[in-house]
Design an enzyme around this catalytic site. Structure first.
Site, PDB file in Angstrom:
ATOM      1  CE  LYS A 136      -3.841   2.110   2.598  1.00  0.00           C
ATOM      2  NZ  LYS A 136      -4.655   2.042   3.833  1.00  0.00           N
ATOM      3  CB  SER A 182      -8.108   3.728   3.102  1.00  0.00           C
ATOM      4  OG  SER A 182      -7.195   3.107   3.997  1.00  0.00           O
ATOM      5  CB  SER A 223      -8.243   0.983   6.032  1.00  0.00           C
ATOM      6  OG  SER A 223      -8.891   2.220   6.053  1.00  0.00           O
TER       7      SER A 223
END
Lengths: 473, 99
Positions: free
Chosen positions: A77, A152, A176
């Protein structure tokens, strides 16, 4: 690629059926070809992946142990720092930022033979539940291209679902990892607070931020967690607790395990989500688990407490983006104060601005006690609910999201509605307990739904055992 | 709790955040609805509850201390590599003092 799990790649490498360099090159060609369908990756790192693959091949040729993640393509990420590889946090303000050091998790993954093939898209500074808040465009759900992947960590979940990565890293502050895992039909794990070092994770809300794995099986997620967990002197909040061999204890024995079902959580789950979770709970009973109704009464106040605490911490953490040392600097600024105001005004997107404003407000003079301090007390009550529950149950199961995957653009105009949809994931985040999402079926439209499993602090092993038994059923 | 436009401007100033008029109008509306929900916290009894400032679990009090040993810092060049403006080993910013 036929070898698409940690175990199968390891076996293929040790039998000399293929080399790690071949795995890296094949994975990159596939990922670069497939990526336009989802926009999951923001950057590919071929040179770095191949260099690490060469090291794995050399270790194998020398008869050495190649590591827990030998030759496994990993996506990271884009809120986790990678030395020399642009890290944007999904934000214009860091569009050209190239970190001077690696996050501890990145070092550990590469030391274990993992091959980082690229950085994945996410909501700006990990703030969002749909990945629509990225400055670099939304991610599309591999199971339904007109829908969000969740957020997210949407890119990391989508990459694993799309098989452009075998495993990936996400970060979870209020859901997330679990929510995009549920929406994309993969396994996603939020470990105990302190289980994994956050050195090199760009901070959003420090008392809530976690790094955790995505994978297509519980076993792979457990192996990735094992490779990166453990004390790190560079993160004073990382726990000095031994790291078990998680994958070695996935024996399917869950008979007699006591499972708590929070009845009020089930009451709010809608339609098909309710049916799938209910079916999953009955399946656990079929595996020999004992079900017990439990109550988590402070949950009603969780969304309010969470959004006070996380925005307050975010407003402090994001003060560092001021145009002085890195990132964007607004061009037309005559004074230092103008430079701060303009840089932040131009560099941050709408959701990040909203959260900085909320956080600044709840911490401001005259409002601190009513909001921030009150929220911290409610957080203690939420934690107490879990402590009480874990006196009589080994694990808790619940939905991840009240509804299945929604369409891109469907909820973007109502921030409060988006915040409320985090209700099932933020309670575990506030308590700092390990929680995960494991796929439990699809709706009639083919949309994935995940079952959430929550355990007591540092009881990841038990959580994985239950999730693995459920996955195999 | 509703926020006035004036309050929004004040908070934006505290946050060093430049907002356009359109953004301010939107903030008045969005922050208002979120704060209204947050006001529900007043209803829960927290008498005698200690605020939870961090996640706690069973551990020794000294568990997070590390040995006090030197560690090489980030090199000056590496620290400045992302600077929008730098010179002579320092970050450069607009002038704050008139000569």
């Amino acid at each position: 690629m036929t070898a698409d799990s940690i175990q199968s790649i390891r076996e293929g490498l040790l039998r000399k059926e293929f080399s790690a360099v071949e795995v890296a090159r094949e994975a990159l060609v596939f990922a670069e070809r497939e990526n336009p369908k989802t926009n999951a990756f923001l950057l590919f790192s071929a040179e770095r992946a191949v260099a690490n693959a060469e090291r794995v091949d050399a270790r194998i040729a020398a008869g050495e142990e190649p590591g827990l993640l030998a030759g496994v393509p990993v996506a990271v990420k884009d809120v986790i720092l990678t030395k020399g590889l642009r890290t944007t946090c999904g934000s214009r303000i860091l569009e050209h930022y190239v970190p001077p050091y690696d996050a501890t998790v990145v070092e550990r993954i590469e030391a274990a033979g993992g091959l980082i093939i690229g950085k994945t898209n996410c909501d700006e500074f990990a703030m969002g539940s749909s990945n629509e808040n990225s400055a670099f465009g939304p991610v599309r759900n591999p199971a339904a291209p007109d829908r969000v992947p969740g957020g997210s960590s949407g890119g990391s979940a989508a990459a694993v679902a799309q098989k452009t990565a075998v495993i990936s890293l996400g970060s979870d502050t209020g859901g997330s990892i679990r929510q995009p895992a549920s929406f994309c039909g993969v396994v996603g794990v939020t470990p105990t607070y302190g289980r994994v070092s956050r050195y090199g994770l760009v901070a959003f809300a420090s008392s809530l931020d976690h790094i955790g794995p995505f994978a297509r099986s519980v076993r792979d997620a457990a192996t990735l967690l094992e490779a990166m967990a453990g004390r790190d002197p560079l993160d004073s909040t990382s726990a000095d607790a031994p790291v078990p061999n998680y994958a070695a204890h996935l024996d399917g024995h869950v008979r007699g395990m006591k499972i708590g079902v929070p009845i009020s959580y089930m009451r709010h789950a809608l339609g098909e989500t309710y049916e799938l979770i209910d079916k999953a709970i009955r399946r656990l009973k079929g595996l020999g688990c004992e079900l017990r109704e439990i109550s988590l009464p402070a949950t009603d106040y969780a969304v309010a407490a969470y959004y006070i605490i996380c925005t307050a911490e975010a407003s402090s953490n994001l003060a560092r983006f001021d145009g002085a040392r890195y990132g964007l600097r607004s061009a037309a600024s005559a004074t230092l104060s103008d430079m701060y105001h303009n840089t932040r005004g131009e560099g941050f997107g709408p959701e990040v601005k909203r959260r900085i404003m909320l956080g600044t407000y709840v911490l401001s003079h005259g409002y601190y006690d009513a909001y921030y301090k009150k929220a911290q007390k409610v957080r203690a009550l939420i934690t107490r609910d879990f402590t009480n529950a874990f006196q009589s149950v080994d694990a808790i199961v619940a939905p991840v999201s009240p509804f299945p995957v929604f369409r891109i653009g469907e909820k973007v105009d109502d921030p409060m509605a988006m915040y409320l949809s985090d209700i099932y994931t933020i309670t575990g985040s506030l308590a700092g307990i390990p929680c995960m999402s494991v796929p439990c079926g699809t709706t009639n439209e083919g949309l994935p739904v995940g079952l959430q499993i929550l355990c007591n602090h540092f009881h990841e092993q038990q959580m994985f055992r239950l999730a693995d038994a459920f996955e195999r059923r | 709790m509703k926020l006035s436009e004036e309050q929004v401007r004040y908070v934006a100033k505290l946050a060093n955040l430049n907002l356009t008029q359109a953004e301010i109008d939107r903030m008045v509306q969005d922050l208002g609805s979120v704060l209204e929900h947050m006001d529900s916290l007043a209803a829960i009894d927290t008498e005698g509850v200690e605020p939870m400032t961090q996640v706690l679990y069973q551990t020794e009090e000294t568990a997070t201390l590390r040995p006090d040993v030197e560690r090489a810092p980030l090199a000056n060049e590496a620290a400045l590599a992302n600077a929008p403006a730098a010179g002579s080993g320092y970050f450069k910013v607009p002038k704050v003092i008139e000569r």
